[in-house]
Design a protein around this motif. Sequence first.
Motif, PDB file in Angstrom:
ATOM      1  N   GLN A   1     -79.148 100.362  11.280  1.00  0.00           N
ATOM      2  CA  GLN A   1     -77.842 101.808  10.794  1.00  0.00           C
ATOM      3  C   GLN A   1     -79.029 102.078   9.700  1.00  0.00           C
ATOM      4  OE1 GLN A   1     -74.281 100.719   9.280  1.00  0.00           O
ATOM      5  NE2 GLN A   1     -73.593 102.317  10.066  1.00  0.00           N
TER       6      GLN A   1
ATOM      7  N   PRO B   1     -63.359 104.294  21.401  1.00  0.00           N
ATOM      8  CA  PRO B   1     -63.181 105.089  19.970  1.00  0.00           C
ATOM      9  C   PRO B   1     -63.524 106.519  20.475  1.00  0.00           C
ATOM     10  CG  PRO B   1     -65.566 104.387  20.865  1.00  0.00           C
ATOM     11  CD  PRO B   1     -64.606 103.625  22.108  1.00  0.00           C
TER      12      PRO B   1
ATOM     13  N   VAL C   1     -67.090  99.813  14.903  1.00  0.00           N
ATOM     14  CA  VAL C   1     -66.665 100.699  15.376  1.00  0.00           C
ATOM     15  C   VAL C   1     -66.123 100.708  12.593  1.00  0.00           C
ATOM     16  CG1 VAL C   1     -65.600 102.992  15.477  1.00  0.00           C
ATOM     17  CG2 VAL C   1     -66.925 102.315  16.552  1.00  0.00           C
ATOM     18  N   LYS C   2     -64.866 100.271  13.572  1.00  0.00           N
ATOM     19  CA  LYS C   2     -63.722  99.566  12.650  1.00  0.00           C
ATOM     20  C   LYS C   2     -64.674  99.088  10.986  1.00  0.00           C
ATOM     21  CE  LYS C   2     -59.315  98.219  11.318  1.00  0.00           C
ATOM     22  NZ  LYS C   2     -58.210  96.531  11.520  1.00  0.00           N
TER      23      LYS C   2
ATOM     24  N   VAL D   1     -66.489  96.621  20.401  1.00  0.00           N
ATOM     25  CA  VAL D   1     -66.996  98.088  19.664  1.00  0.00           C
ATOM     26  C   VAL D   1     -66.141  98.353  18.739  1.00  0.00           C
ATOM     27  CG1 VAL D   1     -67.454 100.604  21.055  1.00  0.00           C
ATOM     28  CG2 VAL D   1     -68.309  98.515  22.213  1.00  0.00           C
ATOM     29  N   HIS D   2     -65.024  98.033  19.325  1.00  0.00           N
ATOM     30  CA  HIS D   2     -63.516  99.395  18.291  1.00  0.00           C
ATOM     31  C   HIS D   2     -63.995  98.378  17.047  1.00  0.00           C
ATOM     32  CE1 HIS D   2     -60.607 101.527  20.336  1.00  0.00           C
ATOM     33  NE2 HIS D   2     -61.724 101.196  21.815  1.00  0.00           N
TER      34      HIS D   2
ATOM     35  N   ALA E   1     -66.330 109.499  20.962  1.00  0.00           N
ATOM     36  CA  ALA E   1     -67.107 108.934  21.806  1.00  0.00           C
ATOM     37  C   ALA E   1     -68.275 109.493  22.637  1.00  0.00           C
ATOM     38  CB  ALA E   1     -66.458 107.435  22.176  1.00  0.00           C
TER      39      ALA E   1
ATOM     40  N   ILE F   1     -71.086 100.935  13.187  1.00  0.00           N
ATOM     41  CA  ILE F   1     -71.304 101.847  13.958  1.00  0.00           C
ATOM     42  C   ILE F   1     -71.233 103.298  13.524  1.00  0.00           C
ATOM     43  CG2 ILE F   1     -71.489 103.400  16.421  1.00  0.00           C
ATOM     44  CD1 ILE F   1     -72.248 100.574  15.967  1.00  0.00           C
ATOM     45  N   ASP F   2     -71.833 104.219  13.576  1.00  0.00           N
ATOM     46  CA  ASP F   2     -72.106 105.734  12.846  1.00  0.00           C
ATOM     47  C   ASP F   2     -70.429 106.814  14.146  1.00  0.00           C
ATOM     48  OD1 ASP F   2     -73.506 105.245  10.857  1.00  0.00           O
ATOM     49  OD2 ASP F   2     -74.664 105.957  11.755  1.00  0.00           O
ATOM     50  N   ASP F   3     -70.659 107.518  13.548  1.00  0.00           N
ATOM     51  CA  ASP F   3     -69.693 108.203  13.700  1.00  0.00           C
ATOM     52  C   ASP F   3     -70.176 108.758  15.108  1.00  0.00           C
ATOM     53  OD1 ASP F   3     -67.142 109.522  14.174  1.00  0.00           O
ATOM     54  OD2 ASP F   3     -67.455 111.538  13.410  1.00  0.00           O
ATOM     55  N   SER F   4     -69.415 108.836  16.056  1.00  0.00           N
ATOM     56  CA  SER F   4     -69.902 109.721  17.610  1.00  0.00           C
ATOM     57  C   SER F   4     -70.592 108.358  18.354  1.00  0.00           C
ATOM     58  CB  SER F   4     -70.423 111.228  17.066  1.00  0.00           C
ATOM     59  OG  SER F   4     -70.032 112.118  16.856  1.00  0.00           O
ATOM     60  N   PRO F   5     -69.685 107.053  18.451  1.00  0.00           N
ATOM     61  CA  PRO F   5     -70.719 106.571  19.068  1.00  0.00           C
ATOM     62  C   PRO F   5     -71.224 106.661  20.437  1.00  0.00           C
ATOM     63  CG  PRO F   5     -68.909 105.860  19.212  1.00  0.00           C
ATOM     64  CD  PRO F   5     -68.462 107.359  18.783  1.00  0.00           C
TER      65      PRO F   5
END
Length: 296
Positions: A157, A216, A180-181, A176-177, A219, A185-189
């Motif tokens: 990042q 997610p 993201v949570k 992965v989830h 994605a 991980i930025d939006d639209s993984p």
Amino acid sequence: MVSEVFITCAVTGGGGAPKQENVPVTPEQIAESAIEAARAGAAAVHLHVRDLKTRAGVLDPALYRQVVSRIRESDVNPVINLTTGEGCYIVLGSSNSPLPLSAETDMLGALERLVHIEELRPEICTLDCGSMSAKSTSEGAMINTIGALRVMAARLQELGVKPELEVFDTGHLRMVHDLVKEGLIDDSPLIQLCMGVGYGAPSDLVTLLALVRQLPPRAVYSAFSVGSMQLPYAALAPMIGANVRVGLEDNLYLSRGRLATNGELVERAIEILDRLGVRVLGSNEMREKLKLKVHA
């Protein structure tokens, strides 16, 4: 079904030394094969490098530097996607006496696995989202702890390099989830569903659809399978909303007994997609779709 996809060509894998002569090994061969794939229509090239003596996969910034420089100085401009998958393998001494670890163990710290990413700043690099038993040896395993993944994701990042999250099994998608949570991980993984690899998820359709249904939100994802299922997956991927990956890392043959080049595999995938009415995106269209940051 999606009407347009991008193609990633996985040029040469890591792991042990290839036995077939069509697999590129030297930096010159790897770069030339990547350029060939881009000219054939691959929007992105996924790259490993190989030790010049043993021919096995290795994390060597000098070798990556040679490959990436040759591609960037060429007449094509593919999205460059570098692996971070080296340096995460352990081999036990034996089942009954696991310690000390075998000399074959190749285990690096989280940030050590990013040294070539720090220097070369590709637009994408892979991030293997879990651990898995190795098929090549009964005492070996690929180890990616949640702690190491957090460190690597946070640094990516900061660098502005988009991770391609490699999912080899259902538990990896749970990881992965979590990433993201946690905001790592930025939006639209960007996610790669890796099917039929070792002791990971098998390449059957039921397993694939189960993974797709657990992705997610927002994605962007690709799906591939190894061996003889690679080209059938080029046809299957757009039908489940996925992008396409082909290349000699995952499959050596264009047809039974006929060794392929990376360019030929890309051309065959495009032929398949064209017959399905699916448009293949160029590298700049892929950059726009994924909002990639160009550093070089």
